[in-house]
Design an enzyme around this catalytic site. Structure first.
Site, short mmCIF file in Angstrom:
data_model
loop_
_atom_site.label_atom_id
_atom_site.label_comp_id
_atom_site.label_asym_id
_atom_site.label_seq_id
_atom_site.Cartn_x
_atom_site.Cartn_y
_atom_site.Cartn_z
N GLN A 96 2.62 10.15 1.25
CA GLN A 96 3.95 9.54 1.37
C GLN A 96 4.87 9.93 0.21
O GLN A 96 6.09 9.86 0.34
CB GLN A 96 3.83 8.01 1.43
CG GLN A 96 3.17 7.49 2.69
CD GLN A 96 3.08 5.97 2.66
OE1 GLN A 96 2.14 5.41 2.12
NE2 GLN A 96 4.09 5.31 3.21
N CYS A 125 5.70 -0.06 7.12
CA CYS A 125 5.32 1.10 6.32
C CYS A 125 6.53 1.58 5.52
O CYS A 125 7.64 1.63 6.05
CB CYS A 125 4.84 2.21 7.25
SG CYS A 125 4.32 3.70 6.40
N LEU A 126 6.29 1.91 4.26
CA LEU A 126 7.40 2.37 3.41
C LEU A 126 7.98 3.69 3.93
O LEU A 126 9.10 4.04 3.57
CB LEU A 126 6.94 2.51 1.96
CG LEU A 126 6.55 1.19 1.27
CD1 LEU A 126 6.01 1.46 -0.12
CD2 LEU A 126 7.73 0.22 1.21
N HIS A 160 -2.82 7.51 6.88
CA HIS A 160 -1.87 8.43 6.24
C HIS A 160 -2.57 9.71 5.77
O HIS A 160 -1.98 10.78 5.77
CB HIS A 160 -1.18 7.78 5.03
CG HIS A 160 -0.05 6.88 5.40
ND1 HIS A 160 1.07 7.32 6.08
CD2 HIS A 160 0.17 5.56 5.17
CE1 HIS A 160 1.91 6.31 6.25
NE2 HIS A 160 1.38 5.22 5.72
N GLY A 210 0.84 -1.20 0.00
CA GLY A 210 0.00 0.00 0.00
C GLY A 210 0.87 1.24 0.00
O GLY A 210 2.00 1.22 0.50
N HIS A 227 -4.70 1.31 7.63
CA HIS A 227 -3.32 1.84 7.67
C HIS A 227 -3.16 2.98 6.65
O HIS A 227 -2.65 4.05 6.97
CB HIS A 227 -2.33 0.71 7.37
CG HIS A 227 -0.90 1.14 7.27
ND1 HIS A 227 0.08 0.69 8.14
CD2 HIS A 227 -0.28 2.00 6.41
CE1 HIS A 227 1.24 1.27 7.81
NE2 HIS A 227 1.05 2.05 6.75
N GLU A 228 -3.62 2.75 5.43
CA GLU A 228 -3.47 3.76 4.37
C GLU A 228 -4.34 4.98 4.65
O GLU A 228 -3.92 6.12 4.45
CB GLU A 228 -3.82 3.17 3.00
CG GLU A 228 -2.91 2.03 2.54
CD GLU A 228 -1.43 2.30 2.71
OE1 GLU A 228 -0.99 3.46 2.57
OE2 GLU A 228 -0.68 1.36 3.01
#
Ligand code: CO
Length: 196
Positions: A63, A119-120, A165, A58, A161-162
């Site tokens: 991000q 997470c990236l 953000h 994701g 999670h996304e």
């Protein structure tokens, strides 16, 4: 971009820079998507390319520096490690099933599930996070069409999670105060070492 873009997804685009914690853009409340135009489609294409190659399941627009309420995800794709004749290693990606969510709204949340998240934007940190087990989400696709999805398990976790953000929340901020501080210190120390 034509409407079959996601169904016939080909790995194409360019790699975007992923902002890492604690970048200010990760703390902002993102703005609604209002234009479902070619600029948005280009961002979707490049975000998917960046996500798959990272690899991640994701990626949210903030991000990569775009403070709008949009994220992409794919929890189903395959990643095969291939060792070539010269001994070098390559990763082959296949079975793409990308999804794009614009202006998501959670209509229903129930149950409880604990899942390990990463997470990236916080590379190298993985931790169990408590989330809702079942969610119903209303959203728009990248053409502005209104849709509803019901999700459980990993898809439910990924959606939450996304979506966080878009509200300026990174997953470590969902942990206890002590654990968050501990992981934050660990992460910042790792980042410092990388820079040296
Ligand atoms: Co993330």
């Amino acid at each position: 971009m034509n409407k079959n873009f996601l169904e016939n997804y080909l790995l194409e685009g360019k790699t975007l820079t992923i902002h890492t914690y604690p970048a200010p853009i990760l703390k902002q409340i993102a703005k609604p998507v209002t234009e479902f135009n070619s600029e948005l489609h280009e961002l979707v294409k490049n975000m998917l390319f960046t996500m798959y190659n990272a690899p991640g399941i994701g990626l949210a627009a903030p991000q990569v520096g775009a403070s709008i309420r949009m994220f992409v995800l794919d929890i189903w794709f395959d990643r095969e490690k291939v060792t070539l004749a010269d001994g070098s290693v390559e990763y082959r990606l296949s079975e793409f099933a990308p999804m794009v969510f614009c202006n998501p709204v959670f209509k229903n949340k129930s149950g409880e599930v604990i899942h390990e998240e990463g997470c990236l934007s916080v590379p190298g940190i993985y931790e169990d996070v408590k989330r809702s087990e079942f969610v119903t989400v209303e959203f728009q696709d990248m053409f502005g069409e209104h849709l509803t999805i019901e999700a459980d398990e990993l898809l439910s976790v990924c959606l939450q999670h996304e979506n966080d953000h878009l509200d300026g929340i990174v997953f470590i901020e969902r942990l206890s105060f002590l654990k968050k501080n501990l992981l934050e210190k660990k992460f910042l120390k790792q980042q410092q070492k990388k820079k040296q």
